[in-house]
Design a protein around this motif. Structure first.
Motif, short mmCIF file in Angstrom:
data_model
loop_
_atom_site.label_atom_id
_atom_site.label_comp_id
_atom_site.label_asym_id
_atom_site.label_seq_id
_atom_site.Cartn_x
_atom_site.Cartn_y
_atom_site.Cartn_z
N MET A 115 0.00 1.24 7.18
CA MET A 115 -1.02 0.33 6.69
C MET A 115 -0.44 -0.90 6.00
O MET A 115 -1.02 -1.99 6.04
CB MET A 115 -1.95 1.09 5.74
CG MET A 115 -3.27 0.41 5.43
SD MET A 115 -3.13 -0.86 4.17
CE MET A 115 -2.71 0.14 2.75
N ALA A 116 0.74 -0.75 5.39
CA ALA A 116 1.33 -1.87 4.66
C ALA A 116 1.61 -3.06 5.57
O ALA A 116 1.64 -4.21 5.11
CB ALA A 116 2.63 -1.42 3.98
N GLU A 231 8.68 -5.09 -1.72
CA GLU A 231 8.21 -3.71 -1.64
C GLU A 231 7.45 -3.48 -0.33
O GLU A 231 7.57 -2.41 0.28
CB GLU A 231 7.30 -3.39 -2.83
CG GLU A 231 6.73 -1.99 -2.84
CD GLU A 231 7.78 -0.90 -2.97
OE1 GLU A 231 7.43 0.27 -2.70
OE2 GLU A 231 8.93 -1.20 -3.33
N ARG A 232 6.71 -4.47 0.11
CA ARG A 232 5.98 -4.34 1.38
C ARG A 232 6.96 -4.17 2.54
O ARG A 232 6.76 -3.32 3.41
CB ARG A 232 5.10 -5.57 1.62
CG ARG A 232 4.21 -5.43 2.86
CD ARG A 232 3.47 -6.73 3.15
NE ARG A 232 2.79 -7.22 1.96
CZ ARG A 232 2.21 -8.42 1.89
NH1 ARG A 232 2.24 -9.24 2.93
NH2 ARG A 232 1.62 -8.80 0.78
N ALA A 233 8.00 -4.97 2.54
CA ALA A 233 9.00 -4.87 3.61
C ALA A 233 9.67 -3.50 3.61
O ALA A 233 9.93 -2.92 4.67
CB ALA A 233 10.05 -5.97 3.44
N ARG A 234 9.93 -2.97 2.41
CA ARG A 234 10.54 -1.65 2.31
C ARG A 234 9.62 -0.57 2.87
O ARG A 234 10.05 0.30 3.64
CB ARG A 234 10.87 -1.33 0.84
CG ARG A 234 11.61 0.00 0.65
CD ARG A 234 11.69 0.39 -0.81
NE ARG A 234 10.40 0.79 -1.33
CZ ARG A 234 9.85 2.01 -1.15
NH1 ARG A 234 10.50 2.91 -0.43
NH2 ARG A 234 8.68 2.30 -1.66
N VAL A 235 8.34 -0.63 2.51
CA VAL A 235 7.38 0.37 2.98
C VAL A 235 7.17 0.26 4.49
O VAL A 235 7.12 1.27 5.19
CB VAL A 235 6.04 0.22 2.23
CG1 VAL A 235 4.99 1.15 2.83
CG2 VAL A 235 6.22 0.52 0.75
N SER A 237 9.28 -0.85 6.72
CA SER A 237 10.48 -0.31 7.36
C SER A 237 10.50 1.20 7.32
O SER A 237 10.80 1.87 8.32
CB SER A 237 11.72 -0.88 6.67
OG SER A 237 12.89 -0.30 7.19
N GLN A 238 10.15 1.76 6.17
CA GLN A 238 10.13 3.21 6.00
C GLN A 238 9.12 3.86 6.93
O GLN A 238 9.42 4.86 7.61
CB GLN A 238 9.79 3.51 4.55
CG GLN A 238 9.63 4.99 4.22
CD GLN A 238 9.01 5.17 2.85
OE1 GLN A 238 7.79 5.05 2.68
NE2 GLN A 238 9.83 5.43 1.86
N GLU A 239 7.91 3.29 6.99
CA GLU A 239 6.86 3.86 7.83
C GLU A 239 7.17 3.70 9.32
O GLU A 239 6.83 4.56 10.14
CB GLU A 239 5.52 3.21 7.50
CG GLU A 239 5.00 3.54 6.10
CD GLU A 239 4.77 5.02 5.90
OE1 GLU A 239 4.10 5.65 6.75
OE2 GLU A 239 5.30 5.57 4.92
N THR A 240 7.81 2.61 9.69
CA THR A 240 8.19 2.39 11.08
C THR A 240 9.20 3.44 11.53
O THR A 240 9.09 4.02 12.62
CB THR A 240 8.79 0.98 11.27
OG1 THR A 240 7.82 0.01 10.89
CG2 THR A 240 9.18 0.75 12.72
N LYS A 241 10.17 3.73 10.68
CA LYS A 241 11.18 4.74 10.99
C LYS A 241 10.55 6.13 11.07
O LYS A 241 10.89 6.93 11.93
CB LYS A 241 12.28 4.73 9.93
CG LYS A 241 13.16 3.48 9.97
CD LYS A 241 14.18 3.51 8.84
CE LYS A 241 15.03 2.25 8.85
NZ LYS A 241 16.01 2.22 7.71
#
Length: 253
Positions: A115-116, A231-235, A237-241
């Motif tokens: 969602m991010a 923080e959005r970029a981190r989330v 990236s995390q969700e994509t992985k």
């Protein structure tokens, strides 16, 4: 089913540290409030609802879709609490959350997945529509609740209801501008529940809960993926992985 449980568990991880700090601070405040008052089914239910409610708003803050289940469970508790206090529009507020945010989040695969990456901002036209809609809901709800019920605080109740209803819709549409409404909602709810407490219609726990919501809303402007680009970029990236990891077995909801 096991994959869905794993997905929900994943949604509770890797929040901004400030979110976890705020949750445990809130939990401590609510425990002290609970043990400092007569233990009744209503106070226990309020404690459960406020704990789940804080988790829900922190999940939204962290752009995690587990807020759907947390929101529904806390709403059930708050509906009973609102009825006991005769804050009837607070019941409507919780039903509105369920209809506009919690249930749609649960049934919308598009909202749930990463969602991010789908956060957006208001245009000038969006601002106008949102503000006018909030004022219209305030006028109609305040008039109806005053006319049709014995709510002792109809217009204060209506302020909280109209702002919160609008915030829920704006949140589901993934506009980060929702937090202007959430801040206003937190202030309105603090006033509503403080007056209700002073008049003997509610426990202090609901006022404390509203103040925690307000702190969370202010926090969102600094560390939340809704506003913090890093923080959005981190989330994202995390969700994509995470999605790529699950895709091999088609486990994503």
């Amino acid at each position: 089913m096991s994959n869905y449980v794993k997905f929900l568990s994943h949604q509770l991880k890797d929040w901004p540290q400030q979110n976890y700090y705020l949750f445990f601070f809130s939990l401590g405040c609510q425990v002290m409030t609970l043990v400092g008052t007569p233990i009744t089914p209503l106070t226990i239910l309020t404690f459960i609802g406020t704990t789940l409610g804080v988790l829900c708003v922190l999940a939204i803050n962290a752009a995690k879709s587990v807020n759907g289940w947390l929101g529904i469970l806390s709403a059930i508790c708050f509906i009973i609490t609102g009825y006991a206090a005769k804050n009837y529009l607070s019941i409507g507020e919780q039903l509105a959350y369920m209809v506009t945010l919690d249930i749609p989040v649960l049934i919308s695969a598009n909202w749930n997945v990463n969602m991010a990456a789908k956060i957006r901002k208001f245009t000038a036209n969006s601002w106008t529509i949102a503000i006018i809609s909030t004022l219209i809901v305030y006028g109609i709800s305040g008039y109806l609740i005053k006319t049709l019920t014995d709510d002792p605080r109809p217009w204060i109740d209506a302020i909280s209801f109209s702002i919160s209803l609008s915030a829920g819709v704006i949140c589901f549409l993934r506009f980060n501008n929702q937090y202007f409404w959430w801040v206003a909602s937190g202030l309105a709810q603090m006033v509503l529940w403080f007056i209700s407490f002073r008049q003997g219609s509610a426990t202090l726990a609901m006022f404390i809960n509203s103040s925690i919501y307000l702190i969370n809303d202010v926090l969102a402007f600094t560390v939340s993926p809704w506003y913090n680009k890093k923080e959005r970029a981190r989330v994202v990236s995390q969700e994509t992985k995470y999605a790529a990891k699950l895709k091999s077995g088609s486990e994503l909801i």
